[in-house]
Design a protein around this motif. Structure first.
Motif, PDB file in Angstrom:
ATOM      1  N   GLU A 235       0.844  -1.201   0.000  1.00 23.91           N
ATOM      2  CA  GLU A 235       0.000   0.000   0.000  1.00 23.91           C
ATOM      3  C   GLU A 235       0.867   1.234   0.000  1.00 23.91           C
ATOM      4  N   THR A 247      -7.640   1.526  -1.227  1.00 18.10           N
ATOM      5  CA  THR A 247      -7.714   0.267  -0.478  1.00 18.10           C
ATOM      6  C   THR A 247      -8.835   0.262   0.547  1.00 18.10           C
ATOM      7  N   ARG A 251      -5.507   4.571   1.696  1.00 12.40           N
ATOM      8  CA  ARG A 251      -4.280   4.335   0.948  1.00 12.40           C
ATOM      9  C   ARG A 251      -4.585   3.783  -0.435  1.00 12.40           C
ATOM     10  N   ALA A 253      -3.243   1.129  -3.820  1.00 14.34           N
ATOM     11  CA  ALA A 253      -2.514  -0.084  -4.188  1.00 14.34           C
ATOM     12  C   ALA A 253      -2.666  -0.319  -5.684  1.00 14.34           C
ATOM     13  N   ARG A 258      -0.487  -7.129  -7.077  1.00 12.21           N
ATOM     14  CA  ARG A 258       0.174  -6.325  -6.057  1.00 12.21           C
ATOM     15  C   ARG A 258       1.514  -6.919  -5.619  1.00 12.21           C
TER      16      ARG A 258
END
Length: 273
Positions: A235, A247, A251, A253, A258
């Motif tokens: 993140e 997210t 935050r 991502a 990922r």
């Protein structure tokens, strides 16, 4: 003050009035809600432990939202920054919202002269060390700030993230910019700041340095600290790439895959006592 620092100081001074009124920083929330914490400190709080009565110094504190949040966790906090305009906003916020925070005007290299005392915790927020030309010098200064048994807490954008071309309009992660520390900085020109506000910066030029993860870890070890934690995160505190998705905790991502790229890291270290 060298030329690079002068350029960056002008850049940050021009950000301050925008950040002070931006919803991204939300200064009024701190005034209206005495228990409100910045998103950064709220995320770090479980790892910071009980700060009641601890002497904490927040290096490169900017306008003080994270600094005030540390004080709200019970710490006796000193904030340090090289921007007079930022410290003016930070002091005003502390007076209006409480609790009290001491602020000291100093660039990182000036800290040993400006702060002769030692602390239980040195805290550095996200987006700080990329403004410094030498990670080894930074680590020595940090180590000098710590009392025996004191702790460094660093959460930062991952150096691998900084290598990625952020102007592509596809999903490819393309390494373009330096990963390792270089003598000369990379220069960026952006008319706006990272908060998403439309206001234009009077000083749009910024100069930054990369510091590889191993370079950072070794600098901390060479400064005499003992590494106690190193964690990489998927993140990030801001939307670095257009394809990033929120997210749900404030935050961002990668939208998929990922596991392809670390976005932040946390480093903790202790000064032997």
């Amino acid at each position: 003050m060298d030329e690079h620092t002068q350029v960056n100081l002008a850049n940050w001074e021009s950000r301050v009035p925008i950040h002070a009124t931006s919803t991204a920083y939300g200064l009024q929330r701190f005034v209206d809600h005495p228990r409100h914490l910045s998103g950064v400190v709220a995320w770090d709080a479980p790892h910071l432990g009980d700060l009641r009565g601890k002497r904490v110094v927040h290096v490169q504190c900017h306008i003080g939202t994270d600094t005030l949040s540390l004080a709200r966790l019970g710490a006796e906090v000193t904030g340090v920054d090289f921007s007079p305009a930022a410290l003016e906003v930070a002091r005003d916020l502390s007076e209006r919202a409480g609790p009290h925070v001491r602020y000291v005007h100093a660039a990182v290299d000036e800290i040993p002269a400006a702060l002769p005392e030692t602390f239980d915790l040195v805290y550095t927020g996200v987006g700080a060390i990329n403004w410094l030309p030498s990670i080894a010098r930074w680590a020595r200064i940090v180590a000098g700030l710590l009392a025996p048994g004191g702790r460094l807490y660093l959460r930062e954008g991952h150096p691998m993230l900084g290598t990625i071309d952020d102007e592509r309009d596809d999903d490819l992660l393309v390494v373009t910019y330096p990963y390792f520390e270089t003598e000369e900085p990379s220069e960026w020109v952006s008319e706006v700041t990272y908060t998403g506000d439309d206001a234009r910066l009077e000083s749009p030029v910024a100069r930054e340095w990369a510091h590889g993860l191993a370079e950072t870890v070794q600098a901390v070890l060479d400064a005499g600290l003992t590494l106690t934690r190193l964690e990489e995160h998927t993140e990030l505190e801001w939307q670095f790439l257009d394809g990033m998705v929120p997210t749900g905790d404030g935050r961002w991502a990668l939208s998929h895959g990922r596991e392809r790229l670390p976005l932040m890291f946390t480093l903790e270290a202790v000064k032997p006592g």
